[in-house]
Design an enzyme around this catalytic site. Structure first.
Site, PDB file in Angstrom:
ATOM      1  N   CYS A 172     -34.500  13.921  -8.316  1.00  0.00           N
ATOM      2  CA  CYS A 172     -34.125  14.895  -9.336  1.00  0.00           C
ATOM      3  C   CYS A 172     -32.791  14.573  -9.992  1.00  0.00           C
ATOM      4  CB  CYS A 172     -34.122  16.306  -8.752  1.00  0.00           C
ATOM      5  SG  CYS A 172     -32.975  16.482  -7.390  1.00  0.00           S
ATOM      6  N   HIS A 215     -20.449  16.330 -17.436  1.00  0.00           N
ATOM      7  CA  HIS A 215     -21.004  17.688 -17.477  1.00  0.00           C
ATOM      8  C   HIS A 215     -21.599  17.986 -18.845  1.00  0.00           C
ATOM      9  CE1 HIS A 215     -20.869  22.084 -17.943  1.00  0.00           C
ATOM     10  NE2 HIS A 215     -21.256  22.066 -16.682  1.00  0.00           N
TER      11      HIS A 215
END
Ligand code: ADP
Ligand code: MG
Ligand code: MG
Length: 928
Positions: free
Chosen positions: A883, A496
């Site tokens: 993506c 993250h």
């Protein structure tokens, strides 16, 4: 064969395999033609290969003779003055390191080449009258500056020095100076006597004679220094050979060995130079910059290596040799002064530089020596320079009509593009205190905060912050966004912190496993050093280094040249680059960096604001449908304004919005956050215990494979419906304002056509309804037009979705591969845990590259290829994109171009790299 026998053979062959692998990695055997492993440069001699006659490309020449040797051959061909030399090929390096001695035929060739050199120069190696002195120089295929060894002035000994200094008293200083340098270098490189010990003696004599430069030492001092040097070596139980031939053989072997010094190995790791290349050895006649005041040595670049400016850049020292220029004892003079001091040599130099730059058609970095006003070039290579300079030079070469645009694109590396975008650390001698993974480049200093609240508080007090966490989560977003940089102790390049940090363009170092982060007590510790909240640290996101304290950085700007250069990439490339952007700021940045739309606008960040997350939590925790609908309506207003801002930022470029994706789990309040639980329970008008129960219910064991993506849209229909309504209303508003919009709505994590058609049916209905509600008297035509402005699609991020690509394609206008999840689910590797073993896999070469950074073309790529082929066959107008993180990775981009993707999308800061990669991929495709 018996069972036991089979087992034995299997074991044996496994062992053999392993052995082969080991040697293959360190020292692969290559075929050697020993007779041709020595080549002359600048002269010819029967029985020895002449460098000029070697056939093949310049790359081949470099592979064989090393960059330095190849450059010398090339200069000899151009009739640029280089001292004659001979070269022992790089392949001998492997051979020597394996055998620990030089094969007889090589020694024979060396002897022959040396005789040739003696004849050519009319000097004799070891003679007391006309001694030939030589240097023994290292040089790999590509330059590894200063990483390996070189020895100068070989061929001198005490007897020769004494003799010559008596015969030529006015050169006595020179001869003793050379001898002193020889003992020092030889003893250091071959005999491993510490350099500093020699320097100490030298310094002692400088002080004693009250001089600064070695060139001012008296003859008697130099004599004494040589004596003390000899004693030093002897006291170390080593022997400095007085026999020149012995010196030469030892020096050659030592230079081959220097391929494996610790710093050379380290450098190769950092720069990805293969272990098996090896160094060559160039034995070259000495020319003397330390002969007198009409002599000098220096380095010069044909253009400024830090700015790229078109002017000579360099420095030189009068009466000096070799490394004196970099040693920093005397201050060298700027190159432009040479015109006055040594006018003839200076004009020769300018001519030579001009020819070299033209010949190699690239900025050169050269080393030269002037002996008694005569110029010699000792080395030429493509200049190592800053990213800024590389860009400027590529641009200049096109303007000067030396280079086609297409070719100029290759002159700037992807790493350099990265550097162009971020401030960098100024060169420093500080030692890093810990090191992690270089997740997002740039450099920054700031005060340490161990939680987002503190980060915000520091930022509000106008202080620069570095957020230090074990690992970040979406809740940390606010804290991350106000921080200069992010440092985590766990998590890898796609964790993250890394993904979001990169996306935000924050400097980011992750997976710093030696750092023990104690979030509770607000401190971190490594190697006995403790970092408290508020202390200053510096991150280098390009190397992963972390420093205690504040170090100076250099800012960079995205100038005109960069803009123009990247316009060329768009002229060449056929596959547009879009950006992953979730906020108006990111959208603006994406456009600035040349994105041609947004390929992924994640909506989850829009819920993590303090106010909104409470509403969102209330919605998912509520048990009453009415309450949920009410809360959804509140969130609608936020969503709409978010979307409008992003659309406005993107002007008429397309925006692809992904409906909510992350596991519900991530939004739940922490059970130990009593205050939050109380507030929530009160506002939902239920007892706290009941709420806790509900939280337990929603708690997930494996959230990434759990309650997320379109599954959320199915279990909590209010969420997606609200998002679609917000999109429809935004679209309507924009059209009314006379703006153009191209909207794509994307459903994540689909595994079946049943899921997809269920959601599409409902959501399209909501969309239509919202449009008609927005304008109660719609004209049929107007509605149709609005309808045509939106495309519906899905992400392909599960193997099953790939397999049923054809069926999916019939339901949608576009698909976009979510390669992060697709990699995770295809390999069965949780990307949040991958860092625990992927480094080992890379180290043991079980992975060539981290599959979360560079697409696993063999496996995941096969699935993608299949899906693309099938889905295109089923829907000819289907648009195909990607993506995931791989959308910004050059090697993966080449693959996507090859199988004809319609676009790639990556984080804004990677857009320029992706544009360059798309252009380069295009060229490769063309040249096929
Ligand atoms: P590096 O790869 O570390 O630059 P080099 O082999 O280029 O090592 O040698 C370093 C320096 O030694 C050169 O820049 C040059 O000044 C000096 N040198 C090497 N060979 C000779 C030579 N034949 N004559 C004079 N100086 C030399
Ligand atoms: Mg050099
Ligand atoms: Mg995904």
């Amino acid at each position: 064969m018996s069972k036991a026998g089979r087992k034995m053979t299997a074991q044996k062959s496994r062992k053999q395999n392993l052995n082969q692998q080991m040697t293959a990695r360190v020292l692969p055997l290559r075929s050697h033609n020993l007779q041709e492993s020595v080549a002359t440069i600048g002269y010819q001699y029967p029985g020895v290969t002449s460098g000029i006659s070697i056939q093949g490309t310049y790359d081949y020449l470099k592979e064989r003779l090393g960059g330095k040797g190849a450059g010398l051959v090339e200069m000899a061909k151009l009739k640029i003055p280089v001292p004659p030399a001979f070269n022992l090929s790089t392949s001998l390096c492997q051979l020597y390191l394996q055998r620990q001695n030089l094969p007889e035929p090589v020694i024979k060739q060396t002897r022959l080449a040396l005789i040739g050199l003696e004849k050519f120069l009319k000097k004799r190696f070891g003679s007391t009258e006309h001694p030939l002195l030589i240097s023994v120089r290292s040089g790999a295929r590509i330059s590894m500056p200063g990483m390996m060894d070189t020895i100068l002035n070989l061929g001198l000994n005490r007897e020769i020095t004494q003799h010559l200094s008596k015969r030529f008293p006015d050169r006595a200083r020179f001869w003793w100076d050379c001898y002193r340098r020889l003992i020092q270098m030889f003893s250091n490189v071959v005999l491993q006597v510490e350099h500093a010990q020699f320097e100490r003696i030298l310094q002692h004599w400088r002080t004693k004679e009250k001089v600064k430069a070695d060139s001012d030492l008296s003859v008697s001092a130099l004599q004494m220094i040589c004596k003390e040097y000899e004693n030093l070596v002897e006291n170390a139980d080593k022997k400095f050979p007085q026999d020149p031939w012995e010196q030469l053989l030892h020096a050659i072997e030592a230079v081959f060995r220097s391929w494996n010094t610790e710093r050379a190995i380290h450098y190769r790791k950092l720069t990805n130079i293969p272990e098996d290349w090896g160094t060559s050895v160039t034995v070259q006649a000495m020319v003397f910059g330390n002969l007198n005041d009409k002599s000098a040595t220096g380095v010069v670049f044909t253009r400024d290596p830090s700015t790229g400016e078109r002017k000579l850049y360099g420095e030189y020292l009068i009466n000096a040799q070799g490394e004196d220029v970099v040693a920093g004892i005397r201050t060298p003079r700027p190159i432009h002064q040479m015109k006055k001091e040594l006018p003839e040599a200076a004009s020769e130099l300018v001519k030579a530089l001009d020819r070299l730059e033209k010949h190699f058609n690239e900025v050169q970095d050269i080393e030269f020596t002037i002996e008694n006003e005569r110029l010699f070039i000792l080395q030429t290579r493509t200049a190592k320079r800053s990213a800024q300079a590389a860009l400027q030079n590529a641009f200049q070469f096109v303007q000067e009509k030396r280079l086609k645009k297409e070719a100029a694109l290759e002159r700037v590396s992807y790493d350099q593009v990265k550097q162009l975008l971020h401030p960098t650390l100024k060169a420093t001698s500080e030692k890093p205190f810990v090191r992690g993974l270089p997740a997002s480049p740039g450099a920054c200093s700031g005060r340490v905060a161990f939680d987002p609240e503190t980060a915000l508080a520091f930022a509000r007090a106008q202080q620069k912050v570095i957020l230090v966490r074990q690992e970040t989560s979406p809740e940390d977003i606010m804290g991350m966004s106000v921080s200069e940089g992010i440092l985590t102790s766990t998590g890898g390049m796609t964790s993250h912190a890394a993904v979001v940090g990169r996306g935000m363009g924050k400097t980011c170092v992750v997976g710093c496993s030696e750092l023990h982060v104690d979030e509770q007590n607000h401190r971190a510790e490594a190697f006995g050093i403790t970092i408290e909240e508020g202390s200053l640290i510096t991150l280098n996101g390009s190397t992963g280094d972390v420093y205690v304290g504040e170090l100076p950085t250099e800012p960079v700007t995205w100038g005109d040249t960069a803009r123009k250069f990247f316009q060329w990439t768009d002229e060449v490339a056929s596959m547009p680059v879009l950006a992953n952007a979730d906020t108006p700021d990111q959208a603006r940045l994406a456009r600035e960096l040349g994105a041609q739309g947004i390929g992924l606008c994640r909506t989850e960040h829009m819920f993590f604001d303090k106010e909104r997350i409470r509403n969102f939590r209330r919605m998912i925790l509520s048990e009453s449908v009415e309450q949920r609908e009410e809360l959804a309506a509140e969130l609608l207003a936020y969503q709409k304004s978010d979307f409008l801002q992003i659309f406005r930022e993107m002007k008429d470029l397309s925006v692809c919005v992904r409906l909510l994706d992350p596991p519900l789990h991530e939004f739940l309040p922490k059970l130990d956050d009593q205050d939050e639980i109380k507030v929530l329970a009160d506002s939902l008008r239920i007892p706290a215990g009941r709420l806790v129960q509900r939280i337990h219910q929603l708690h997930e064991v494996n959230p990434m494979l759990g309650h997320r993506g379109c599954r959320l849209g199915i279990t909590f229909p209010e969420i997606y419906e609200m998002q679609v309504q917000a999109l429809a209303e935004s679209l309507f508003d924009l059209i009314r304002e006379g703006k153009k919009v191209a909207l794509k709505i994307m459903i994540p994590l689909v595994m079946s056509t049943e899921e997809l058609s269920y959601l599409l049916r409902r959501l399209k209905n909501v969309f239509e309804r919202s449009l008609s509600n927005a304008d109660p008297t719609p004209e049929a035509q107007q509605l149709r037009k609005l309808r045509s402005l939106v495309k519906w699609g899905t992400m392909i991020e599960l193997p099953r979705a790939c397999v049923i690509g054809a069926e999916i394609a019939r339901l949608v206008d576009f698909i976009s591969f979510g390669t992060n999840d697709l990699t995770q689910t295809t390999l069965g590797i949780s990307r949040d845990d991958a860092t625990k073993f992927i480094p080992t896999y890379l180290d043991k070469q079980l992975f060539r590259k981290d599959p979360f950074e560079t697409l696993d073309v063999q496996g995941v790529g096969k699935l993608i290829e299949w899906a693309v082929r099938e889905s295109r066959a089923a829907n000819a107008t289907l648009e195909v994109g990607i993506c995931g993180e791989h959308g910004g990775d050059p090697e993966s981009i080449e693959f996507f171009r090859r199988i004809q993707f319609n676009n790639v999308s990556c984080s804004p800061f990677r857009v320029p790299i992706a544009r360059l990669a798309a252009a380069c991929a295009e060229q490769k495709q063309k040249n096929k």
